[in-house]
Design a protein around this motif. Structure first.
Motif, PDB file in Angstrom:
ATOM      1  N   LEU A  75       0.879  -1.418  -0.107  1.00 36.31           N
ATOM      2  CA  LEU A  75       0.024  -0.193   0.149  1.00 36.31           C
ATOM      3  C   LEU A  75       0.803   1.422  -0.050  1.00 36.31           C
ATOM      4  CD1 LEU A  75      -2.802  -1.053   2.448  1.00 36.31           C
ATOM      5  CD2 LEU A  75      -2.697  -1.483   0.140  1.00 36.31           C
ATOM      6  N   VAL A  76       2.217   1.080   0.451  1.00 34.65           N
ATOM      7  CA  VAL A  76       3.017   2.360   0.576  1.00 34.65           C
ATOM      8  C   VAL A  76       4.278   2.157  -0.200  1.00 34.65           C
ATOM      9  CG1 VAL A  76       1.915   3.233   2.872  1.00 34.65           C
ATOM     10  CG2 VAL A  76       3.711   1.673   2.858  1.00 34.65           C
ATOM     11  N   MET A  77       4.784   0.862  -0.454  1.00 37.73           N
ATOM     12  CA  MET A  77       6.065   0.721  -1.059  1.00 37.73           C
ATOM     13  C   MET A  77       6.076   0.348  -2.751  1.00 37.73           C
ATOM     14  SD  MET A  77       8.283   0.927   1.469  1.00 37.73           S
ATOM     15  CE  MET A  77       9.832  -0.193   1.108  1.00 37.73           C
ATOM     16  N   THR A  78       6.695   1.010  -3.320  1.00 33.72           N
ATOM     17  CA  THR A  78       6.679   0.893  -4.761  1.00 33.72           C
ATOM     18  C   THR A  78       7.457  -0.392  -5.219  1.00 33.72           C
ATOM     19  OG1 THR A  78       7.064   3.350  -5.147  1.00 33.72           O
ATOM     20  CG2 THR A  78       7.841   1.696  -6.999  1.00 33.72           C
ATOM     21  N   PRO A  79       6.841  -1.126  -5.912  1.00 38.37           N
ATOM     22  CA  PRO A  79       7.554  -2.530  -6.210  1.00 38.37           C
ATOM     23  C   PRO A  79       9.110  -2.331  -6.654  1.00 38.37           C
ATOM     24  CG  PRO A  79       5.291  -2.179  -7.418  1.00 38.37           C
ATOM     25  CD  PRO A  79       5.507  -0.837  -6.567  1.00 38.37           C
ATOM     26  N   LYS A  80       9.808  -3.245  -5.915  1.00 41.88           N
ATOM     27  CA  LYS A  80      11.271  -3.192  -6.184  1.00 41.88           C
ATOM     28  C   LYS A  80      11.846  -3.842  -7.286  1.00 41.88           C
ATOM     29  CE  LYS A  80      12.000  -6.932  -2.846  1.00 41.88           C
ATOM     30  NZ  LYS A  80      10.328  -7.156  -2.656  1.00 41.88           N
ATOM     31  N   LEU A  81      12.901  -3.447  -7.994  1.00 44.68           N
ATOM     32  CA  LEU A  81      13.575  -4.437  -8.823  1.00 44.68           C
ATOM     33  C   LEU A  81      14.856  -4.939  -7.969  1.00 44.68           C
ATOM     34  CD1 LEU A  81      14.634  -5.230 -11.420  1.00 44.68           C
ATOM     35  CD2 LEU A  81      15.702  -3.010 -11.896  1.00 44.68           C
ATOM     36  N   ALA A 101      -5.805   2.191 -11.734  1.00 44.26           N
ATOM     37  CA  ALA A 101      -4.598   2.753 -11.412  1.00 44.26           C
ATOM     38  C   ALA A 101      -4.734   4.221 -10.571  1.00 44.26           C
ATOM     39  CB  ALA A 101      -3.823   3.137 -12.681  1.00 44.26           C
ATOM     40  N   GLY A 102      -3.699   4.505  -9.861  1.00 44.35           N
ATOM     41  CA  GLY A 102      -4.256   5.669  -9.105  1.00 44.35           C
ATOM     42  C   GLY A 102      -3.751   5.864  -7.801  1.00 44.35           C
ATOM     43  N   SER A 103      -4.296   6.702  -6.838  1.00 45.77           N
ATOM     44  CA  SER A 103      -4.167   6.875  -5.380  1.00 45.77           C
ATOM     45  C   SER A 103      -4.871   5.584  -4.786  1.00 45.77           C
ATOM     46  CB  SER A 103      -4.495   8.072  -4.908  1.00 45.77           C
ATOM     47  OG  SER A 103      -6.012   8.036  -4.939  1.00 45.77           O
ATOM     48  N   LEU A 104      -4.564   5.305  -3.679  1.00 45.96           N
ATOM     49  CA  LEU A 104      -5.314   4.079  -2.788  1.00 45.96           C
ATOM     50  C   LEU A 104      -6.695   4.516  -2.724  1.00 45.96           C
ATOM     51  CD1 LEU A 104      -5.074   1.625  -1.349  1.00 45.96           C
ATOM     52  CD2 LEU A 104      -4.456   2.934   0.749  1.00 45.96           C
ATOM     53  N   GLY A 105      -7.084   5.713  -2.462  1.00 48.13           N
ATOM     54  CA  GLY A 105      -8.281   6.201  -2.374  1.00 48.13           C
ATOM     55  C   GLY A 105      -9.386   5.910  -3.784  1.00 48.13           C
ATOM     56  N   THR A 106      -8.589   6.189  -4.662  1.00 46.44           N
ATOM     57  CA  THR A 106      -9.265   5.906  -6.122  1.00 46.44           C
ATOM     58  C   THR A 106      -9.346   4.345  -6.378  1.00 46.44           C
ATOM     59  OG1 THR A 106      -8.263   8.019  -6.975  1.00 46.44           O
ATOM     60  CG2 THR A 106      -8.987   6.467  -8.442  1.00 46.44           C
ATOM     61  N   TYR A 107      -8.398   3.657  -6.019  1.00 48.07           N
ATOM     62  CA  TYR A 107      -8.208   2.473  -5.974  1.00 48.07           C
ATOM     63  C   TYR A 107      -9.481   1.574  -5.067  1.00 48.07           C
ATOM     64  CZ  TYR A 107      -6.646  -2.373  -6.153  1.00 48.07           C
ATOM     65  OH  TYR A 107      -6.427  -3.824  -6.036  1.00 48.07           O
ATOM     66  N   TRP A 108      -9.577   2.189  -3.781  1.00 46.63           N
ATOM     67  CA  TRP A 108     -10.499   1.646  -3.025  1.00 46.63           C
ATOM     68  C   TRP A 108     -11.882   1.893  -3.626  1.00 46.63           C
ATOM     69  CZ3 TRP A 108     -10.919  -2.025   0.114  1.00 46.63           C
ATOM     70  CH2 TRP A 108     -12.141  -2.215   1.021  1.00 46.63           C
ATOM     71  N   TYR A 117      -8.762  -7.613  -2.492  1.00 46.56           N
ATOM     72  CA  TYR A 117      -8.481  -6.314  -3.517  1.00 46.56           C
ATOM     73  C   TYR A 117      -7.297  -5.482  -2.934  1.00 46.56           C
ATOM     74  CZ  TYR A 117     -10.768  -2.880  -6.685  1.00 46.56           C
ATOM     75  OH  TYR A 117     -10.621  -2.023  -7.811  1.00 46.56           O
ATOM     76  N   LEU A 118      -7.349  -5.184  -1.745  1.00 43.61           N
ATOM     77  CA  LEU A 118      -6.089  -4.494  -1.221  1.00 43.61           C
ATOM     78  C   LEU A 118      -4.898  -5.292  -1.418  1.00 43.61           C
ATOM     79  CD1 LEU A 118      -7.478  -2.915   2.052  1.00 43.61           C
ATOM     80  CD2 LEU A 118      -7.013  -1.716  -0.049  1.00 43.61           C
ATOM     81  N   ARG A 119      -5.031  -6.576  -1.376  1.00 35.66           N
ATOM     82  CA  ARG A 119      -3.647  -7.257  -1.666  1.00 35.66           C
ATOM     83  C   ARG A 119      -3.362  -6.853  -3.157  1.00 35.66           C
ATOM     84  NH1 ARG A 119      -2.172 -10.954   2.020  1.00 35.66           N
ATOM     85  NH2 ARG A 119      -3.768 -11.615   3.712  1.00 35.66           N
ATOM     86  N   HIS A 120      -3.966  -6.477  -4.086  1.00 33.84           N
ATOM     87  CA  HIS A 120      -3.782  -6.351  -5.630  1.00 33.84           C
ATOM     88  C   HIS A 120      -3.286  -4.842  -5.904  1.00 33.84           C
ATOM     89  CE1 HIS A 120      -5.329 -10.269  -6.900  1.00 33.84           C
ATOM     90  NE2 HIS A 120      -4.207 -10.697  -6.528  1.00 33.84           N
ATOM     91  N   PHE A 121      -3.397  -4.065  -4.727  1.00 34.24           N
ATOM     92  CA  PHE A 121      -2.949  -2.829  -4.929  1.00 34.24           C
ATOM     93  C   PHE A 121      -1.522  -2.515  -5.193  1.00 34.24           C
ATOM     94  CE2 PHE A 121      -1.141   1.294  -3.554  1.00 34.24           C
ATOM     95  CZ  PHE A 121      -2.005   2.289  -4.270  1.00 34.24           C
ATOM     96  N   ILE A 122      -0.998  -1.982  -6.333  1.00 39.15           N
ATOM     97  CA  ILE A 122       0.381  -1.591  -6.449  1.00 39.15           C
ATOM     98  C   ILE A 122       0.473  -0.142  -6.744  1.00 39.15           C
ATOM     99  CG2 ILE A 122       1.048  -4.024  -6.930  1.00 39.15           C
ATOM    100  CD1 ILE A 122       1.064  -2.990  -9.994  1.00 39.15           C
TER     101      ILE A 122
END
Length: 269
Positions: A194-200, A229-236, A252-257
């Motif tokens: 929810l707060v961390m960008t996917p890492k490489l 796509a977008g903010s967590l609020g928009t996603y929710w 649903y929240l588990r699939h937020f990136i």
């Protein structure tokens, strides 16, 4: 070992942009000389550096209603255009992030060498998103598949399981760190996603995408094309859209990136 890259394209899901982009990534991340061949049903818009070949002909019907990408079985033919010897197959929707030379240095020329599937730690399972094989070596598998494609597809579900378990002489695996799966290795587990960008991962040479996941969605911050796509609020808020297939809030929240912008640096032609 000569460096021969191959890919395959059929239908309309992936267009020439995916082929051209894959070629660009390969060219930047391999020590020449090398060849790049695409087996395709359409050459329109494909950059001239790509050697296009018609899809290998087969005399059987592809299975229906199954999960695996069974049209890849065309590549198990006795002949593949003008190619001979080992070829490295790459899916069109991968992101190359480091040198591909490694994939020609492991094993012998006659070996079948696969990326390891990280989602099944208790099963010795390879990934056909990236694997190397000698032209013609998988022909016995194709002959067996021809007898009843639907039955085999339903038994093994995924073509990668069929290859892993039936490749003549068995299979070897590339180092686990060399090929990373985006959803498994790059996306943080809930609730960090929810707060961390996917890492490489630092040592990754290739990032592969499974299922409906692909680089185009990931770079925008979507799990699949069905997600917002977008903010967590928009996603929710989009969870309550009647078109959503995920009504369970936790799932649903588990699939937020968050947008994986590092993909833009590598996923270019």
């Amino acid at each position: 070992m000569k460096k021969q890259i191959i890919c395959i394209n059929w239908g309309t899901k992936y267009g020439p942009n995916y082929i051209n982009r894959l070629y660009g990534m390969v060219a930047r991340n391999i020590t020449p000389p090398f060849t790049f061949t695409c087996f395709t049903d359409s050459r329109e818009g494909v950059r001239p550096e790509v050697l296009c070949e018609d899809l290998p002909e087969v005399d059987y019907e592809m299975p229906v209603g199954v999960i695996g990408k069974w049209p890849k079985s065309r590549l198990w033919s006795e002949k593949l255009g003008a190619l001979s010897g080992p070829v490295l197959f790459l899916d069109l929707d991968i992101v190359i992030t480091g040198s591909l030379d490694l994939f020609f240095e492991i094993g012998e020329e006659d070996d079948v060498v696969m990326a390891r599937n990280p989602t099944t730690p208790f099963e010795r399972l390879g990934q056909t998103s990236l694997f190397r094989f000698p032209v013609g070596k998988l022909a016995p598998m194709q002959r067996a598949f021809r007898e009843d494609p639907q039955k085999i597809a339903e038994k093994f579900r995924f073509e990668q399981r069929y290859v892993t378990q039936n490749a003549p002489g068995g299979v070897k695996f590339y180092p686990r760190w060399a090929v990373q799966q985006f959803s498994h290795d790059c996306v943080w587990t809930f609730p960090l996603n929810l707060v961390m960008t996917p890492k490489l991962p630092k040592r990754a040479r290739v990032v592969i995408f499974a299922g409906a996941n692909d680089p185009e969605n990931a770079v925008q911050g979507r799990w699949t094309h069905r997600h917002t796509a977008g903010s967590l609020g928009t996603y929710w808020a989009a969870r309550h859209d009647r078109k959503s297939t995920e009504k369970n809030g936790l799932r649903y929240l588990r699939h937020f990136i968050k947008p994986a912008k590092w993909i833009e640096e590598h996923w270019v032609g």
